[in-house]
Design an enzyme around this catalytic site. Structure first.
Site, PDB file in Angstrom:
ATOM      1  N   ARG A 169       0.831  -1.204   0.000  1.00 53.82           N
ATOM      2  CA  ARG A 169       0.000   0.000   0.000  1.00 53.82           C
ATOM      3  C   ARG A 169       0.869   1.260   0.000  1.00 53.82           C
ATOM      4  O   ARG A 169       0.520   2.258  -0.624  1.00 53.82           O
ATOM      5  CB  ARG A 169      -0.940   0.010   1.207  1.00 53.82           C
ATOM      6  N   GLU A 206       2.140   1.665  -3.392  1.00 53.37           N
ATOM      7  CA  GLU A 206       1.045   2.172  -4.222  1.00 53.37           C
ATOM      8  C   GLU A 206       0.868   3.680  -4.044  1.00 53.37           C
ATOM      9  O   GLU A 206       0.590   4.404  -4.998  1.00 53.37           O
ATOM     10  CB  GLU A 206      -0.248   1.441  -3.853  1.00 53.37           C
ATOM     11  N   SER A 209      14.453  15.365   2.093  1.00 49.93           N
ATOM     12  CA  SER A 209      15.504  14.423   2.500  1.00 49.93           C
ATOM     13  C   SER A 209      14.931  13.164   3.141  1.00 49.93           C
ATOM     14  O   SER A 209      13.980  13.228   3.929  1.00 49.93           O
ATOM     15  CB  SER A 209      16.453  15.094   3.489  1.00 49.93           C
TER      16      SER A 209
END
Lengths: 147, 147, 147, 147, 147, 147, 147, 147, 147, 147
Positions: free
Chosen positions: F88, F91, F114
């Site tokens: 997830r 994704e 960063s």
């Protein structure tokens, strides 16, 4: 222009005119397997064959010349094919690959079955439980040579 | 223990005892193609077959049980095989893949040639220009069904 | 012209005219699953079906011919799909793949569930905690044959 | 020790003792699909469930603890599965992926079918033309929320 | 026409007219994160939202319709992103992935943090040692259900 | 010996003793996110921290030394993670990656957020519709410098 | 036992005893190229050759048998080799691949240069500007046959 | 315009006019191997050479300029080439890679055979059993330097 | 229009007009390394710089605007570069990667050398044995922070 | 035994004894960059160097022999490195690759910067805004030769 464009024109014409590969092969005078592969951009035709194919598919003289150039071979868009029919063949190599290797070596020793001095014959076999696709692959055995 | 270990024991025993796949197949009473694939971890034996194979290769009862478990199939270590003999088969799929697809569809319509209801026969064909490997693949045609 | 262009025209027309797959399926007289797959370039229509689909989407006669040609199947641009909805299906195969394998083999023995003699039915199931997508997959069991 | 070793012990014991997943599921009191997935290292058991499974497969207390740890999921060794049974499922996603997406969106709008709030039921359907594998997948529809 | 072309037109217009995502979001009345994702082809707008966005970017009625079609999602050209800013996020998943997994499971048990019932908020945090990017990700916890 | 073996010993001991990451973090006196990442082989401890962690997990002096060596980072076995929870997050990067890029550049100009001067905070947010996982990511903005 | 283990024993013994490939080849009575490839697990020895090699490297009778089994070929751990010396050869194929193809086809027509009926000879060529590696590759030309 | 377009024009003209690489090389006054590689977009010509090549293939002044720009090299569309002729070379690297490495190191010590200070010569060798392709590769040995 | 098209126009104009990167850099007033990277689509120019570059390469006002948009970075078509010059740099990372890591950590502790707060200087070093390319890379050390 | 095992023993001993690469290099009498690379399995030592290194790390005579064997080079486990410090170098190649290529060709013409006749020097540069890592890479320019 390149070979791919000629292949696409052949396929496109085949669909619009309803041409059969078997009929093309008969006119060329060779097997349907070799002729189809050639039309799909995998084999090299000589001038006379290119002329016959050119007439069937309405190719220009320049397009016929491309049929006589040795193509960059390999007909699949991905290393593992996604099309179910072609994948089944990949699966046969995957599942039976080591078996084929063992049995050819047991019979012939170290070497390979040629994919160049090679022919293929695809035929329908009638079967009451459902017709079958029978494919005969014939490749010359090439032994590894010691030197 | 797992199936891979049983396969490795079979191969190892085959080398040390000099067993032939053809001889194993004869004792099992099936084709050398199917029996070799089974011994290489790609097919599932029944109890009786496992006992015969177990006797040939000196397998324990537990190892024989593993022969009766459906294996996770796929015999090659990489998507594109590196072994020259097996690669030639991959090359046939790569070069002739679209040809095979076209010709089966021309003959049968949409569907596939089964790799499950399938058999393979590998034979030596004598040829004065060099013997050939002849392989007959037979797979049931399975049409796509509409619904 | 090729099948991909026909598929893109169908999708583009669907958006501009607001056509529903369900309505297309009803006119064709088959399930919405099969008809949608066919319109998306995965299945092969017969002449009559192609004519109906052609009328709905304003396809030319030549475009209708392409619908009757067996397509090169596989609808996804990458081996692991990036679209979240389709990925969830890939995840089901990834997480449950070995489970599905074990349970089908436990019930049927060695073989596969066909993806060719296959149908799919997608329905909404009302649920007070949030409606559910119910999908029924039905595939003929094909046993590995010994030979 | 890690979860993989526990999974391998379970599988190995299953083969040597001839245990059925269905029987394990009945003792746990949940579906055979969920229980098999859990035994294959994809789901998390609670203490009581782990004890029952531990008894069936002869697991130590520490091994039972591993069954209660959330595993790193994904049961397949390669992104594209090589096993024919599991590949057919991958093929369904490949061929029907965009169809499934279109039809769920047509019915529900933008969102996904959950693979977490999800259940699966695999049953044999008798059929005179050959028995079928019927699989019902049920997943909650989760709409994308705007924010 | 397809969604990608609409996305490219939006981006191109944004550059030539100097439009800010923040301003677009204010006119749509939703967060800049969701609206930007929608304009970049990852989310689905309703008719009214599409009209507002269409006016800002000079989209035709048909282009606005495409904004209302659920897109095939995934915004990156390669599985591992090459762009340094986006790669840093991939690196966070790579380095902290197992940490995130452990801590969510420790707090919530087995399940996932939803990427669908999800929102994101990106803000500048002033800092004398150099301003920081602060991102809040909020996703509903979805437990695996037993069945 | 190597860092991976130390990580595996830590995880294994955690399971058998039922240790919580939160408790480890409290003893070390740093956030649970950083400490868990360190224990999972992604961060470098100083001598004192290594001693505390070593005591909790029963590590030898040599194992504690490995905790003080900068590890080869990256905690995932595959470029695209298979575990649903971690996927997830992948994704989110895939779907929102270009959005994140656009919005950070709109606010800060060219540069990156960063992943080194970085912190993460994972908390449970109670919600009557189902509790949520809230994650705050904070990274220093680093502008590209011209030279 | 497998071939890989025999290869590793040969290499290990070579290092500890300071054996030269050239010396091994002289004792076998074949080229250093073929003999080295065989010792590295890429070619198949006959019984007599295996005995000679076995004596040099202190191999058991069983290990000598493995030298007589056709190996699964392919000596590189990755599709694109990382070792600089071997990569330069990969680069030659990459940069000159289409050139080699064009020139062989211009001279011979469609077909391949065999990698089976093949030999290789690596020699040092003295050169005042720095000695050169000269490699002669000789492969039989195999024409594609029409059928 | 870019180099690829110039390469495609050269190849296209070669087919339509029936030009031979050997003839081009003679006019340029260099080997057929280097000149073909240059025409295929892998080497850099000087102004005079570009003019000669430009005349043969009917190139404009601007196209001739592109022949003088160092190209981005690498002539193959995939990491593992699919074309059978080129694959055989890849196979040679795969099967003999470690052998080549061993023998060059045995003769020269640590270093590489240069692919830059390099030449190649492809010739036909008459052979009663079938003509052979003989290829001589000559690369300067470059030792690793210590520092 | 997009950034890639602007980059291609710059490169194309450079070839036809014979412009030198060094001359462009002097007019912009920054290093040749940064200016070339910017012209090749990897860095972001401000309005004034874009105007100067636009004048040199004959860019329209809209094309100049694209130079001021932060690009999606990454200049190589494949993860492992095929071009020999660029590959040598990849090889340096491959062969020396762990060495660089060890030595920076030995000197600085855990952290990275920034690729953002970074500069590069490429100069020719005359050498009687053959001139050398000297490249100085300078990147700020960024320590991992504990939190 | 193989080189990898020797490398692992060196690293393991370095951790347990707290040895510094800089100190090893001083004893060997060469740069810390070359010596570290050699100890990490990327370079080849001569007998005397191997003895010195062997004494520092407690290597047996056989292990010292392995240090004198040319290793299979390439120090990274994946084509795109996951470790943040090493990735930054990969990113430099990715972002600046075409820039480096352009500038070296502008200065030197067609050819490469050698990665074999090559040295590297890594130093700390004090900087009030944060110390910097300065790396000087020096490689002989090797022109492509015409033939």
């Amino acid at each position: 222009m390149n070979r791919l464009e000629v292949t696409e024109k052949i396929i496109s014409t085949k669909v619009s005119k309803g041409i059969k590969w078997d009929a093309v092969a008969k006119k060329v005078g060779l097997s349907k397997e070799w002729v189809t592969a050639a039309c799909l951009g995998q084999m090299t035709l000589d001038a006379e064959q290119a002329k016959i194919v050119g007439k069937i598919f309405g190719l220009t003289v320049e397009e016929q010349k491309w049929l006589q150039v040795v193509p960059y071979k390999g007909s699949l868009p991905t290393p593992v094919p996604t099309d179910p029919l072609i994948y089944r063949w990949y699966e046969i190599v995957s599942v039976y690959g080591t078996t084929i290797k063992e049995l050819i070596h047991e019979e012939f020793g170290d070497g390979i079955m040629s994919a160049i001095d090679f022919s293929m014959d695809i035929v329908r076999e009638a079967d009451p439980k459902g017709d079958r696709v029978n494919v005969v692959l014939s490749g010359k055995f090439l032994p590894y040579k010691q030197y």
